[in-house]
Design a protein around this motif. Sequence first.
Motif, PDB file in Angstrom:
ATOM      1  N   GLY A 122       0.816  -1.219   0.000  1.00  0.00           N
ATOM      2  CA  GLY A 122       0.000   0.000   0.000  1.00  0.00           C
ATOM      3  C   GLY A 122       0.843   1.259   0.000  1.00  0.00           C
ATOM      4  N   LEU A 123       2.068   1.157  -0.371  1.00  0.00           N
ATOM      5  CA  LEU A 123       3.092   2.212  -0.516  1.00  0.00           C
ATOM      6  C   LEU A 123       4.284   1.921   0.387  1.00  0.00           C
ATOM      7  CD1 LEU A 123       2.824   6.083  -0.793  1.00  0.00           C
ATOM      8  CD2 LEU A 123       4.289   5.092   0.978  1.00  0.00           C
ATOM      9  N   THR A 124       5.458   1.999  -0.220  1.00  0.00           N
ATOM     10  CA  THR A 124       6.722   1.944   0.526  1.00  0.00           C
ATOM     11  C   THR A 124       7.621   3.039  -0.024  1.00  0.00           C
ATOM     12  OG1 THR A 124       7.805   0.462  -1.054  1.00  0.00           O
ATOM     13  CG2 THR A 124       6.604  -0.582   0.768  1.00  0.00           C
ATOM     14  N   ALA A 127       8.031   1.726  -3.842  1.00  0.00           N
ATOM     15  CA  ALA A 127       6.978   1.451  -4.833  1.00  0.00           C
ATOM     16  C   ALA A 127       5.587   1.788  -4.316  1.00  0.00           C
ATOM     17  CB  ALA A 127       7.037  -0.027  -5.212  1.00  0.00           C
ATOM     18  N   HIS A 128       4.694   2.049  -5.278  1.00  0.00           N
ATOM     19  CA  HIS A 128       3.281   2.293  -4.951  1.00  0.00           C
ATOM     20  C   HIS A 128       2.439   1.638  -6.060  1.00  0.00           C
ATOM     21  CE1 HIS A 128      -0.134   3.891  -3.077  1.00  0.00           C
ATOM     22  NE2 HIS A 128       0.021   5.183  -3.260  1.00  0.00           N
ATOM     23  N   PRO A 129       2.423   0.301  -6.083  1.00  0.00           N
ATOM     24  CA  PRO A 129       1.799  -0.391  -7.219  1.00  0.00           C
ATOM     25  C   PRO A 129       0.297  -0.173  -7.358  1.00  0.00           C
ATOM     26  CG  PRO A 129       2.454  -1.960  -5.498  1.00  0.00           C
ATOM     27  CD  PRO A 129       3.038  -0.636  -5.128  1.00  0.00           C
ATOM     28  N   ALA A 157      12.192  10.864  -9.050  1.00  0.00           N
ATOM     29  CA  ALA A 157      11.954   9.466  -9.464  1.00  0.00           C
ATOM     30  C   ALA A 157      11.660   8.646  -8.207  1.00  0.00           C
ATOM     31  CB  ALA A 157      13.173   8.922 -10.193  1.00  0.00           C
ATOM     32  N   ASN A 158      10.489   8.861  -7.656  1.00  0.00           N
ATOM     33  CA  ASN A 158      10.148   8.274  -6.347  1.00  0.00           C
ATOM     34  C   ASN A 158       9.325   6.993  -6.491  1.00  0.00           C
ATOM     35  OD1 ASN A 158       7.583   9.121  -7.044  1.00  0.00           O
ATOM     36  ND2 ASN A 158       7.522  10.846  -5.635  1.00  0.00           N
ATOM     37  N   ASN A 159       8.713   6.579  -5.401  1.00  0.00           N
ATOM     38  CA  ASN A 159       7.891   5.366  -5.365  1.00  0.00           C
ATOM     39  C   ASN A 159       6.765   5.362  -6.414  1.00  0.00           C
ATOM     40  OD1 ASN A 159       6.655   7.501  -3.968  1.00  0.00           O
ATOM     41  ND2 ASN A 159       6.379   6.364  -2.051  1.00  0.00           N
ATOM     42  N   VAL A 160       6.095   6.502  -6.549  1.00  0.00           N
ATOM     43  CA  VAL A 160       4.984   6.613  -7.506  1.00  0.00           C
ATOM     44  C   VAL A 160       5.527   6.502  -8.934  1.00  0.00           C
ATOM     45  CG1 VAL A 160       3.263   8.249  -8.414  1.00  0.00           C
ATOM     46  CG2 VAL A 160       3.488   7.893  -5.939  1.00  0.00           C
ATOM     47  N   ALA A 161       6.615   7.213  -9.208  1.00  0.00           N
ATOM     48  CA  ALA A 161       7.229   7.175 -10.542  1.00  0.00           C
ATOM     49  C   ALA A 161       7.693   5.762 -10.889  1.00  0.00           C
ATOM     50  CB  ALA A 161       8.398   8.149 -10.598  1.00  0.00           C
ATOM     51  N   THR A 221       2.773  14.357 -12.209  1.00  0.00           N
ATOM     52  CA  THR A 221       3.789  14.697 -11.208  1.00  0.00           C
ATOM     53  C   THR A 221       3.342  14.249  -9.833  1.00  0.00           C
ATOM     54  OG1 THR A 221       5.273  16.442 -10.389  1.00  0.00           O
ATOM     55  CG2 THR A 221       2.973  17.059 -10.712  1.00  0.00           C
ATOM     56  N   ASP A 222       4.258  14.301  -8.882  1.00  0.00           N
ATOM     57  CA  ASP A 222       3.984  13.960  -7.483  1.00  0.00           C
ATOM     58  C   ASP A 222       4.743  14.984  -6.640  1.00  0.00           C
ATOM     59  OD1 ASP A 222       3.376  12.690  -5.080  1.00  0.00           O
ATOM     60  OD2 ASP A 222       4.791  11.036  -5.357  1.00  0.00           O
ATOM     61  N   VAL A 223       4.478  14.985  -5.356  1.00  0.00           N
ATOM     62  CA  VAL A 223       5.170  15.925  -4.465  1.00  0.00           C
ATOM     63  C   VAL A 223       6.685  15.768  -4.590  1.00  0.00           C
ATOM     64  CG1 VAL A 223       3.352  16.199  -2.746  1.00  0.00           C
ATOM     65  CG2 VAL A 223       4.919  14.252  -2.559  1.00  0.00           C
ATOM     66  N   TRP A 224       7.380  16.877  -4.353  1.00  0.00           N
ATOM     67  CA  TRP A 224       8.840  16.824  -4.412  1.00  0.00           C
ATOM     68  C   TRP A 224       9.422  16.219  -3.130  1.00  0.00           C
ATOM     69  CZ3 TRP A 224       8.921  22.555  -6.379  1.00  0.00           C
ATOM     70  CH2 TRP A 224       8.614  22.559  -7.747  1.00  0.00           C
ATOM     71  N   THR A 225       8.665  16.338  -2.047  1.00  0.00           N
ATOM     72  CA  THR A 225       9.125  15.807  -0.755  1.00  0.00           C
ATOM     73  C   THR A 225       8.137  14.748  -0.298  1.00  0.00           C
ATOM     74  OG1 THR A 225      10.040  17.989  -0.237  1.00  0.00           O
ATOM     75  CG2 THR A 225       9.785  16.460   1.598  1.00  0.00           C
ATOM     76  N   SER A 226       8.533  13.502  -0.370  1.00  0.00           N
ATOM     77  CA  SER A 226       7.654  12.409   0.038  1.00  0.00           C
ATOM     78  C   SER A 226       7.642  12.274   1.555  1.00  0.00           C
ATOM     79  CB  SER A 226       8.133  11.095  -0.589  1.00  0.00           C
ATOM     80  OG  SER A 226       7.805  11.075  -1.957  1.00  0.00           O
ATOM     81  N   MET A 227       6.666  11.496   2.038  1.00  0.00           N
ATOM     82  CA  MET A 227       6.570  11.255   3.484  1.00  0.00           C
ATOM     83  C   MET A 227       7.884  10.666   3.986  1.00  0.00           C
ATOM     84  SD  MET A 227       2.727   9.678   3.856  1.00  0.00           S
ATOM     85  CE  MET A 227       2.642   8.734   2.345  1.00  0.00           C
ATOM     86  N   GLY A 228       8.426  11.246   5.044  1.00  0.00           N
ATOM     87  CA  GLY A 228       9.687  10.763   5.606  1.00  0.00           C
ATOM     88  C   GLY A 228      10.892  11.557   5.125  1.00  0.00           C
ATOM     89  N   HIS A 261      -2.027  13.284 -11.093  1.00  0.00           N
ATOM     90  CA  HIS A 261      -1.241  13.427  -9.857  1.00  0.00           C
ATOM     91  C   HIS A 261      -1.820  12.413  -8.873  1.00  0.00           C
ATOM     92  CE1 HIS A 261       0.560  15.082  -6.259  1.00  0.00           C
ATOM     93  NE2 HIS A 261       1.003  16.174  -6.846  1.00  0.00           N
ATOM     94  N   CYS A 262      -0.957  11.692  -8.171  1.00  0.00           N
ATOM     95  CA  CYS A 262      -1.467  10.666  -7.245  1.00  0.00           C
ATOM     96  C   CYS A 262      -2.193  11.272  -6.050  1.00  0.00           C
ATOM     97  CB  CYS A 262      -0.319   9.791  -6.766  1.00  0.00           C
ATOM     98  SG  CYS A 262       0.971  10.751  -5.942  1.00  0.00           S
ATOM     99  N   LEU A 263      -1.859  12.532  -5.723  1.00  0.00           N
ATOM    100  CA  LEU A 263      -2.402  13.250  -4.556  1.00  0.00           C
ATOM    101  C   LEU A 263      -1.938  12.580  -3.250  1.00  0.00           C
ATOM    102  CD1 LEU A 263      -6.070  13.991  -5.744  1.00  0.00           C
ATOM    103  CD2 LEU A 263      -4.010  15.387  -6.090  1.00  0.00           C
ATOM    104  N   PRO A 264      -1.780  13.318  -2.168  1.00  0.00           N
ATOM    105  CA  PRO A 264      -2.042  14.751  -2.039  1.00  0.00           C
ATOM    106  C   PRO A 264      -1.019  15.607  -2.800  1.00  0.00           C
ATOM    107  CG  PRO A 264      -1.079  13.896   0.005  1.00  0.00           C
ATOM    108  CD  PRO A 264      -1.314  12.713  -0.891  1.00  0.00           C
ATOM    109  N   ALA A 265      -1.487  16.803  -3.234  1.00  0.00           N
ATOM    110  CA  ALA A 265      -0.649  17.700  -4.030  1.00  0.00           C
ATOM    111  C   ALA A 265      -0.330  18.967  -3.257  1.00  0.00           C
ATOM    112  CB  ALA A 265      -1.395  18.062  -5.314  1.00  0.00           C
TER     113      ALA A 265
HETATM  114  N1  NVA Z   1       5.582  10.007  -3.048  1.00  0.00           N
HETATM  115  C1  NVA Z   1       4.554  10.247  -2.073  1.00  0.00           C
HETATM  116  C2  NVA Z   1       3.296   9.577  -2.477  1.00  0.00           C
HETATM  117  C3  NVA Z   1       2.131   9.779  -1.542  1.00  0.00           C
HETATM  118  C4  NVA Z   1       0.888   9.069  -2.014  1.00  0.00           C
HETATM  119  C5  NVA Z   1       5.035   9.762  -0.704  1.00  0.00           C
HETATM  120  O1  NVA Z   1       5.632   8.685  -0.626  1.00  0.00           O
HETATM  121  O2  NVA Z   1       4.806  10.468   0.280  1.00  0.00           O
END
Ligand code: NVA
Length: 307
Positions: A122-124, A127-129, A157-161, A221-228, A261-265
């Motif tokens: 459910g996201l790492t 990856a975010h499959p 080039a993050n998990n979503v990408a 696109t996705d946020v430039w700063t991911s969680m963490g 955009h995967c959101l949140p934006a």
């Molecule tokens: N790249 C973002 C995606 C959030 C759905 C993150 O990992 O925070």
Amino acid sequence: MRHLITWSDYQVADIRRILDVAADLKKLCLQGIRPPVLERRVIGLLFEKPSLRTRVSFESLAYQTGGASLFLGDDVGWGSREPARDFFPILTSYIDCLVIRAKRHQDVVNASHLSRCPVINGLTDLAHPCQALADLMTIEEIAGTLENVKIAYFGDANNVAFSLAQLACKLGVRFSIAAPRAYQFAAATCHQIRERSSQSDLFEQTEDPAVAADNANFLYTDVWTSMGQEVERERRMKDLAAYQVNERLFAFANDNARFLHCLPARRGEEVAQSVIDGERSATLQQAENRLHAQKGLVVWMLTELER
Ligand code: NVA
Ligand code: CP
């Protein structure tokens, strides 16, 4: 039993089937018909990071299909109360499917090795499959096909990408990512994506946003700063400023190009407000499709595959 950790080991025919089940169930759902295809099945959700879309779409799809969901909070003691070798076999003997959102990708891989039921990522950090599945479903709905489609992705080039690149190239969709050198996929990752593409020339990585946007059907696109990554926020804002998706970038794209955009934006950072809130934005359809795409995935995993 199949897990979904990344799309690497999935065959195109299986992904096609998941998308078709999802589309059929979506059609019914929009007509108010909710067949109890997951009757009495229980989906567990083990989340180490916040979530709106992933959590609520999985919980809701469980109820809509006659099953139930369990959101597992801190008190279950994942990583603190007992070792994983006890925790995961026991937890997964109570439920039919486990969705995990984790800080470390390897923790989800390890959980899948210990699990007695299918595990869904459910996201790492890697990856975010599930997001990519909903994205490809949305793209197919809008374009009417996955043939001759180009996605241009801008920024980290993050998990979503990563998941989007994997799934798109597997399904024959062109994927071009524009990012500064330090934010690009490593050479080994590019190799892995290309190796599993349906054609060799589908994946492209560039520093030039105009090259990626050229003739694209979807700008993503996705946020430039991911969680963490919050401590890196200031540096990332500076480094990625030239990769904002805005009106200027749309000028290079196909006339009918849409925004994803995967959101949140963060409006005014990775995307201009006029783009995300404008007519070309398909972000709400994309977010809604998290529910339908994952419903297709879980139904396929729990009812069409041998356990
Ligand atoms: N790249 C973002 C995606 C959030 C759905 C993150 O990992 O925070
Ligand atoms: N896009 C996505 O996964 O959203 P959440 O973090 O709200 O689940």
